[in-house]
Design an enzyme around this catalytic site. Structure first.
Site, short mmCIF file in Angstrom:
data_model
loop_
_atom_site.label_atom_id
_atom_site.label_comp_id
_atom_site.label_asym_id
_atom_site.label_seq_id
_atom_site.Cartn_x
_atom_site.Cartn_y
_atom_site.Cartn_z
N HIS A 140 0.88 -1.18 0.00
CA HIS A 140 0.00 0.00 0.00
C HIS A 140 0.91 1.23 0.00
CE1 HIS A 140 -2.75 2.96 1.89
NE2 HIS A 140 -3.74 2.18 1.53
N LYS A 243 -10.42 -0.28 10.49
CA LYS A 243 -10.56 -1.48 9.65
C LYS A 243 -10.90 -2.70 10.49
CE LYS A 243 -7.19 0.18 6.29
NZ LYS A 243 -7.94 0.55 5.09
N1 PMP Z 1 -1.82 -0.76 4.62
C1 PMP Z 1 -2.81 -1.42 4.02
C2 PMP Z 1 -2.55 -2.79 3.50
C3 PMP Z 1 -4.07 -0.84 3.91
O1 PMP Z 1 -5.05 -1.51 3.32
C4 PMP Z 1 -4.27 0.46 4.41
C5 PMP Z 1 -5.61 1.16 4.25
N2 PMP Z 1 -6.25 0.94 3.05
C6 PMP Z 1 -3.22 1.10 5.04
C7 PMP Z 1 -2.01 0.47 5.13
C8 PMP Z 1 -3.38 2.46 5.63
O2 PMP Z 1 -4.26 2.42 6.67
P1 PMP Z 1 -4.82 3.78 7.31
O3 PMP Z 1 -5.38 4.57 6.18
O4 PMP Z 1 -5.87 3.30 8.26
O5 PMP Z 1 -3.69 4.43 7.99
#
Ligand code: PMP
Length: 423
Positions: A140, A243
């Site tokens: 990500h 999440k």
């Molecule tokens: N890593 C992964 C694999 C994610 O799916 C996400 C959110 N889509 C994040 C990091 C970032 O999470 P956050 O936006 O809650 O900080």
């Protein structure tokens, strides 16, 4: 892999301990009774954010109504009550991820902030020109950009372990990229764009055999799989409350004590100090050292309630049920001519990413929305993954334990409708 019926049987066998009845569980989530465009909502955007059970809503509400005050500073009753609840939430998260001590858990805004914290503190103190940071091609953006920024600031090099066309990390390449210059490896546990479950403990072992510490991005793992940082062997682990059926604006960083306790602070301010003069400030021990300013008190308490909720069902039960649902969705969607699945790794969790010939994913998302079906269309903050598969975007249906087969059936009908419109 178990069939759904087997899952049901297994679930009922362990029902006394962890009863799992999806209809009953759905009643815990007020948002699941919503209608969208006149249709009952089908919520399949869980990888972006999950809906909240009443127990989480109540925990946050009770905090503000019944004992809200700032934490750690007050001698008065409310402050002590809020502090107790905040620290209790930390212990819940500690138990949830399997950390050996509560001081190894730092409350942050989410996975993104946890990774930035490690990149800024551990990274800035240990990484210098000529060093390397290793990530994978399926990260990500949150687990790419902070490391890229660190490399720009220090003169280090970002190395990227490639994935194959099923969406699995090519382990031989990953292993080859680990070398004496590697200062840290950062890997995603479960990919939000592909659903791939990485062989994290193996990848940690490979890194540790070269004395390379590993950060695991567990944003997508924490809501779907039993996490045990000690069993994974990782040095850092991050996850996001929102999440995990908890509030937004709260998450956790786990850091192994011997590393965390030697890291410089992230932000300066109140709460993170032992003493301050104009000539010198002494920093507090972790986790306070990394929690400058007033924290998200109610958010942490809500995250603790989400952990209770997840553990009440049982992560193994959740994983088994979701796997049955994922198999069902994967075979139903892949049977539709013109649908291309993006991400077909042998071990996947909760995500089906796909494209439909002749239809842009954004149009697909809009048409499905008119049917009351919430999916995500886009690059899912994983543009390098899209580049790998030669697509600008995908449609992503992401599951949670409150989803049902009949919702997958509605998704399939929606996809058929899209095809009628575009063909
Ligand atoms: N890593 C992964 C694999 C994610 O799916 C996400 C959110 N889509 C994040 C990091 C970032 O999470 P956050 O936006 O809650 O900080």
């Amino acid at each position: 892999m178990p069939e759904l019926d087997e899952v049901k049987q297994a679930d009922s066998a362990s029902a006394a301990e962890h009863p799992f009845e999806v209809e009953r569980i759905r009643q815990d989530f007020p948002a699941l009774t919503l209608s969208v465009h006149g249709q009952p909502l089908v919520y399949l955007d869980n990888a972006a954010s999950t809906q909240k059970p009443v127990s989480v809503l109540d925990a946050v509400d009770r905090c503000y109504r019944e004992y809200y005050s700032n934490v750690h500073r007050g001698v008065h009753h409310l402050s002590q009550k809020a502090t107790d609840a905040y620290e209790e939430a930390r212990r819940k998260v500690q138990g949830f991820v399997g950390a050996s001590r509560a001081e190894e858990i730092v409350f942050v805004r989410g996975a993104t902030e946890g990774i930035n914290l490690v990149a800024s503190t551990f990274g800035r103190s240990r990484v210098k020109a000529g060093d390397e940071v290793l990530i994978t091609e399926m990260e990500h953006h949150s687990n790419i950009v902070p490391w890229q920024m660190l490399c720009e600031q220090t003169g280090a090099t970002l190395r990227v372990a490639p994935i194959d066309d099923r969406g699995e990390v090519i382990l031989e390449e990953y292993e080859k990229l680990l070398n004496d210059r590697t200062r840290i490896a950062a890997i995603v546990h479960i990919s939000n764009a592909l659903g791939t479950i990485n062989p994290v403990s193996r990848m940690v072992e490979m890194a540790h055999s070269r004395d390379v510490p590993v950060l695991v991005d567990g944003a997508q793992a924490a809501p779907h799989a039993l996490v045990d940082v000690e069993a994974l062997g990782c040095d850092f682990f991050v996850c996001s409350g929102h999440k995990m059926f908890g509030p937004t604006g709260i998450g956790a960083l786990y850091g192994r004590w011997d590393l965390l306790s030697t890291m410089p602070p992230y932000q300066g301010g109140g709460e993170m100090i032992r003493s301050v003069t104009f000539t010198k400030t002494e920093y507090a021990e972790p986790p306070a050292r990394f929690e400058a300013g007033t924290p998200n008190i109610a958010g942490a308490i809500g995250m603790g309630a989400a952990v209770d909720y997840l553990q009440g069902i049982g992560l193994e039960t959740i994983g088994r049920y979701e796997l049955g649902l994922l198999e069902y969705a994967t075979s139903a969607l892949s049977a539709i001519p013109g649908v291309r699945l993006i991400g077909t790794a042998a071990h996947r969790a909760s995500v089906v990413s796909f494209t439909i010939d002749g239809a842009h994913p954004h149009d697909v998302g809009t048409i499905l929305d008119r049917e009351g079906i919430a999916v995500r269309a886009g690059h899912h903050c994983a543009q390098p993954v899209m580049d790998h598969f030669g697509v600008p975007a995908t449609v992503r249906a992401s599951l949670a334990f409150y989803n049902q087969r009949q919702e997958i059936d509605r998704l399939v009908s929606g996809v058929e409708k899209v095809k009628e419109i575009f063909n």
